[in-house]
Design a protein around this motif. Sequence first.
Motif, PDB file in Angstrom:
ATOM      1  N   UNK A  30       0.812  -1.221   0.000  1.00 55.37           N
ATOM      2  CA  UNK A  30       0.000   0.000   0.000  1.00 55.37           C
ATOM      3  C   UNK A  30       0.841   1.264   0.000  1.00 55.37           C
ATOM      4  N   UNK A  31       2.144   1.135   0.276  1.00 48.51           N
ATOM      5  CA  UNK A  31       3.024   2.291   0.250  1.00 48.51           C
ATOM      6  C   UNK A  31       3.476   2.548  -1.188  1.00 48.51           C
ATOM      7  N   UNK A  32       3.644   3.815  -1.585  1.00 42.23           N
ATOM      8  CA  UNK A  32       4.148   4.090  -2.940  1.00 42.23           C
ATOM      9  C   UNK A  32       5.603   3.667  -3.056  1.00 42.23           C
ATOM     10  N   UNK A  33       5.996   3.281  -4.258  1.00 43.17           N
ATOM     11  CA  UNK A  33       7.372   2.830  -4.456  1.00 43.17           C
ATOM     12  C   UNK A  33       8.321   4.015  -4.408  1.00 43.17           C
ATOM     13  N   UNK A  34       9.495   3.799  -3.864  1.00 36.74           N
ATOM     14  CA  UNK A  34      10.507   4.844  -3.734  1.00 36.74           C
ATOM     15  C   UNK A  34      11.704   4.493  -4.605  1.00 36.74           C
ATOM     16  N   UNK A  35      11.501   4.448  -5.914  1.00 30.80           N
ATOM     17  CA  UNK A  35      12.589   4.135  -6.830  1.00 30.80           C
ATOM     18  C   UNK A  35      13.299   5.412  -7.243  1.00 30.80           C
TER      19      UNK A  35
END
Length: 63
Positions: A30-35
Motif C-alpha cells: 500500500x506504500x508508494x514505491x521509492x525508486x
Amino acid sequence: MNLKKFIGASSAILLAWLGATYLHQVPSERYPSQTRSSLQSSTGPKHSAHEIVASIESNSSDK
C-alpha cells in the motif's frame, strides 16, 4: 466545567485514534514505491548553480 468535559472527550478520542493507528497493520504494497526514477525530475534543473550565483553577483554589482 464544560471546558473540562470537552478537553477530556477530545483527549479520549485522540488517544483512541492514535492507539488504533498504532495497532493497525499496513501491508507494504500500500506504500508508494521509492525508486530512483520516481524521485528524479523528468525535465531536469532549469538553472545551474553557477548561473544562479552569476546572476546574484551581477545584480549586486549593478547597485
